[in-house]
Design a protein around this motif. Structure first.
Motif, mmCIF file in Angstrom:
data_model
loop_
_atom_site.group_PDB
_atom_site.id
_atom_site.type_symbol
_atom_site.label_atom_id
_atom_site.label_comp_id
_atom_site.label_asym_id
_atom_site.label_seq_id
_atom_site.Cartn_x
_atom_site.Cartn_y
_atom_site.Cartn_z
ATOM 1 N N LEU A 44 0.825 -1.211 0.000
ATOM 2 C CA LEU A 44 0.000 0.000 0.000
ATOM 3 C C LEU A 44 0.861 1.264 0.000
ATOM 4 N N THR A 45 1.971 1.235 0.718
ATOM 5 C CA THR A 45 2.877 2.381 0.741
ATOM 6 C C THR A 45 3.507 2.616 -0.626
ATOM 7 N N ILE A 46 3.909 1.556 -1.289
ATOM 8 C CA ILE A 46 4.522 1.679 -2.618
ATOM 9 C C ILE A 46 3.513 2.218 -3.625
ATOM 10 N N VAL A 47 2.294 1.695 -3.599
ATOM 11 C CA VAL A 47 1.260 2.159 -4.525
ATOM 12 C C VAL A 47 0.913 3.622 -4.243
ATOM 13 N N ALA A 48 0.811 3.982 -2.971
ATOM 14 C CA ALA A 48 0.504 5.371 -2.621
ATOM 15 C C ALA A 48 1.628 6.308 -3.066
ATOM 16 N N VAL A 51 1.247 6.731 -6.910
ATOM 17 C CA VAL A 51 0.104 7.589 -7.230
ATOM 18 C C VAL A 51 0.401 9.030 -6.834
ATOM 19 N N GLY A 52 1.008 9.231 -5.691
ATOM 20 C CA GLY A 52 1.348 10.578 -5.256
ATOM 21 C C GLY A 52 2.343 11.252 -6.181
ATOM 22 N N SER A 53 3.316 10.497 -6.664
ATOM 23 C CA SER A 53 4.281 11.091 -7.592
ATOM 24 C C SER A 53 3.613 11.456 -8.915
ATOM 25 N N LEU A 54 2.640 10.666 -9.336
ATOM 26 C CA LEU A 54 1.905 11.021 -10.555
ATOM 27 C C LEU A 54 1.059 12.275 -10.346
ATOM 28 N N VAL A 55 0.387 12.360 -9.205
ATOM 29 C CA VAL A 55 -0.465 13.518 -8.936
ATOM 30 C C VAL A 55 0.381 14.782 -8.856
#
Length: 81
Positions: A44-48, A51-55
């Motif tokens: 979950l940390t890796i996925v977040a 996603v955060g870097s994309l946002v």
């Protein structure tokens, strides 16, 4: 000068590929609840983070169409004629 053919001193290394053991390894221990929760938290940390870097990075990747286009002074004077 001729080379003498001598046996390989580590012949057991060549024979190791053909050796098969009749002893089965022990079965893996089942994962505990803490290990499973830790794996999920890591995923979950890796996925977040992705996603955060994309946002955060999307505004830098998008083209800004509202900004006025910059023209050189030479192109402005040639248009006025």
């Amino acid at each position: 000068m001729s080379r003498r053919r001598e046996p390989v001193p580590f012949a057991f290394v060549a024979e190791a590929d053909t050796f098969r053991s009749n002893v089965a390894p022990p079965p893996p221990e089942p994962s505990s609840a803490g290990q499973i929760a830790g794996r999920w938290l890591l995923a979950l940390t890796i996925v977040a983070a992705l996603v955060g870097s994309l946002v955060i990075g999307m505004p830098a990747l998008s083209l800004d169409h509202t900004a006025p286009s910059q023209q050189s002074q030479a192109s402005q004077t040639s248009e006025g004629r």
